[in-house]
Design an enzyme around this catalytic site. Structure first.
Site, short mmCIF file in Angstrom:
data_model
loop_
_atom_site.label_atom_id
_atom_site.label_comp_id
_atom_site.label_asym_id
_atom_site.label_seq_id
_atom_site.Cartn_x
_atom_site.Cartn_y
_atom_site.Cartn_z
N GLU A 1 1.14 -1.21 -0.16
CA GLU A 1 0.09 0.06 -0.29
C GLU A 1 0.25 1.49 -0.18
O GLU A 1 0.30 2.08 0.05
CB GLU A 1 -1.14 0.25 1.18
N LYS B 1 -9.41 5.96 5.17
CA LYS B 1 -8.05 4.78 4.78
C LYS B 1 -7.65 4.47 3.55
O LYS B 1 -8.57 3.86 3.54
CB LYS B 1 -8.46 3.95 6.32
N ASP C 1 -3.20 -1.16 12.12
CA ASP C 1 -3.87 -1.76 12.41
C ASP C 1 -2.93 -2.87 12.17
O ASP C 1 -2.09 -4.18 11.78
CB ASP C 1 -4.22 -2.36 11.27
N LYS D 1 -15.88 -1.03 3.70
CA LYS D 1 -15.85 -1.14 2.68
C LYS D 1 -16.67 -2.37 2.10
O LYS D 1 -17.04 -3.33 2.12
CB LYS D 1 -14.31 -3.03 3.48
N ARG E 1 -8.66 -1.38 -0.08
CA ARG E 1 -8.35 -2.08 -0.16
C ARG E 1 -7.07 -2.17 -0.20
O ARG E 1 -6.28 -1.78 -1.44
CB ARG E 1 -8.75 -3.58 -0.45
#
Ligand code: PGA
Ligand code: ZN
Length: 434
Positions: A207, A390, A244, A339, A368
Site C-alpha cells: 500500500e 483509510k 491495524d 469496505k 483494499r
C-alpha cells in the site's frame, strides 16, 4: 414510459489492480445518455465472513482471473438490471442480492455485483448533474474525513516482515484535510530519510508504506514517533498513531504467534502487550487488535481502552450491520471499517454504517490493499459523512488518486467544507491521547 435514469446497458471488462492482478470494471449507461463506471478492489488479509470475490481458479494468473465474474455482469446481471432506475440504489442492489441468491454472493461474485452497484451510483450522479458525494449526501455532504495514512506497511502486505500490518498516522491537530495531507507528507518523508540513514532497504510495501526493516514491532513504533518528531510535530497532539494489528493473520482460536519476536501469546497476553504499547506510544486508534474469532478478547480490550481509544473492527465486523449489532451488544469495538467489497453492494455497506452510527460507533471508509485509480470510496466517505478515510500510504498512484480526489472536493466545497478533525475520535467518549 422509460425513466431517463433507467439503465439502458451494462458492460464489464477485466482490468488490472495495483498488484498486477485481474479485477472487474463495469460501465452502466442510462437512457438519458448519462453513464458511470467503477472498478472493484481486492484485499489480501481478508476476513473469513466477507462476501465472496469470484476468481476463476486454474493456472492463469495464479488462478486469480475474473472472466467468470465479468461474464456474469455481461450476461445475467445486465439482463436483470436493464430498465431499473439507477437512482433507486436500494431496489437495484436488492435485485443483485436476489439474483445471486446466496448469503455471500458466492454464485455471481461480490466483485461482479459491486462493480455494477458502484457504476450505477456514478451513472445516477451524472444523470442528476452532481458529483457522486453530493448525489449521495445532498447539501450535508461537506464533512471532509480524517485520513488514516500508512507510514510503514507490514503483515500480509510486506511478506510478514513484521507482524503488525499498518503503522499509520492521523492528524488530530490539523485544521483541514489539505493540512492533514501536508503534515503526513512530512512524516512520510522523514520516515523514509530515517530508514535510509539506518541503511535499511527503502522500498515500499503493497500500500505504499516504507518497507518495515525492523527487528521488533516496537522498533517500528519507535521509528514512527521519531519520524513525527523529526517532521516537527508534537506526537499525540498534532499527529498521533493509528495501528491495524490485523491479528486474524497471526492468530486463531485465541492463540497468537508473533513471528518476528518468536512469541506465542494467548488473548490476554496479546491484550497486555497492546495495552503496554498504548501507554508507551501516542496511539489514537487500533484496528483488529484481536482475531476475527476472538469476540471475548475484543470485549476485554474495548473495556480496557475503549473510553480513550478508537477500537476498530475490520476482519471482525466485515462491514456487516448484523455483526456490528452483535458487537455492540457485547461491548466489542467502538468503530467499524467500511469496505464495500466485504458486502458486495453499496446498499448493504450503507446499512452497516447506518446501524453502526445509530449504536454510537465511528466509521472509517476503507480501500483494499489491491486498488486501482477508482476513487468511489472518497465520495462514499464524504457523501455518507463517515468522518474517516483509510486508503493506504502516501505513495503509489492508486493511493494518491484518492487523497487527491478528496483535496479537489475540499477545494470545491470552499467555505462550506468542514474537516472532521480530532472530534472523530470523540464518539463513545473515546479521545486521542494528549
Ligand atoms: P486488505 O487489508 O485490503 O489486504 O484486506 C486492508 C486492511 O486490513 O485494512
Ligand atoms: Zn484491517
Amino acid at each position: 414510459m422509460t425513466l431517463p435514469s433507467a439503465i439502458r446497458s451494462v458492460h464489464a471488462r477485466r482490468v488490472w489492480d495495483s498488484r498486477g492482478r485481474p479485477t472487474v470494471e463495469a460501465e452502466v449507461a442510462l437512457h438519458d445518455g448519462s453513464a458511470g463506471s467503477a472498478i472493484v478492489p481486492a484485499g489480501a488479509s481478508k476476513g473469513t465472513r466477507e462476501a465472496l470475490e469470484l476468481r476463476d481458479g486454474g493456472d492463469r494468473f495464479g488462478g486469480l482471473d475474473v472472466q467468470c465474474a465479468v461474464a456474469h455482469v455481461n450476461g445475467e446481471i445486465a439482463r436483470a438490471v436493464q430498465g431499473l432506475a439507477a437512482d433507486d440504489q436500494a431496489t437495484l442492489d436488492a435485485r443483485l442480492v436476489a439474483l445471486d441468491g446466496t448469503p455471500t454472493k458466492a454464485r455471481l461474485g461480490a466483485n461482479a455485483t459491486l462493480a455494477v452497484s458502484m457504476a450505477a451510483a456514478h451513472a445516477a450522479a451524472a444523470a442528476h448533474g452532481v458529483p457522486l458525494y453530493q448525489y449521495l449526501g445532498g447539501a450535508d455532504a461537506a464533512l471532509l474525513p480524517m485520513p488514516q495514512i500508512q507510514i510503514f506497511g507490514g503483515g500480509a502486505h510486506a511478506g510478514r516482515r513484521v507482524d503488525i500490518q499498518d503503522f499509520m498516522v492521523v492528524c488530530p491537530g490539523a485544521g483541514s484535510f489539505a493540512q492533514a495531507l501536508e503534515w503526513t507528507a512530512e512524516v512520510y518523508r522523514h520516515a523514509g530519510l530515517l530508514m535510509r540513514a539506518r541503511g535499511a532497504l527503502v522500498g515500499v510495501a503493497d500500500e505504499g508504506g516504507w518497507w518495515p526493516a525492523f527487528d521488533t514491532n516496537e522498533m517500528a513504533l519507535e521509528a514512527l514517533v521519531s519520524a513525527i518528531e523529526r517532521a516537527g510535530f508534537v506526537p499525540g497532539e498534532q499527529v498521533a498513531i493509528a495501528l491495524d494489528i490485523a491479528a486474524s493473520d497471526f492468530g486463531r482460536g485465541g492463540r497468537y504467534t508473533l513471528g518476528l519476536e518468536r512469541r506465542e501469546l494467548d488473548s490476554d497476553g496479546l491484550i497486555e502487550l497492546l495495552l503496554r504499547w498504548c501507554e508507551r506510544f501516542p496511539i489514537a486508534s487500533i484496528e483488529d487488535p484481536l482475531g476475527e474469532d476472538d469476540a471475548p478478547g475484543f470485549t476485554r480490550f474495548t473495556a480496557a481502552v475503549g473510553h480513550r481509544l478508537q477500537v476498530v473492527g475490520d476482519d471482525f465486523l466485515v462491514s456487516s450491520a448484523a455483526l456490528v449489532g452483535e458487537a455492540a451488544a457485547a461491548g466489542a469495538a467502538n468503530a467499524v471499517l467500511l469496505k464495500p467489497n466485504q458486502r458486495g453492494t453499496l446498499t448493504e455497506t450503507l446499512q452497516c454504517w447506518d446501524a453502526a452510527r445509530a449504536l454510537g460507533y465511528a466509521g472509517i471508509v476503507s480501500a483494499r490493499s489491491g486498488e486501482t485509480e477508482d476513487t468511489t470510496i472518497v465520495h462514499l466517505a464524504i457523501g455518507w459523512q463517515a468522518g474517516q478515510l483509510k486508503v493506504g500510504s502516501f505513495a503509489r498512484g492508486e493511493r494518491m488518486a484518492k487523497w487527491n480526489e478528496a483535496l479537489r472536493i475540499e477545494e470545491r466545497l470552499g467555505a462550506r467544507a468542514r474537516f472532521a478533525g480530532a472530534a472523530v475520535f470523540g464518539r463513545n467518549g473515546a479521545r486521542p491521547p494528549v
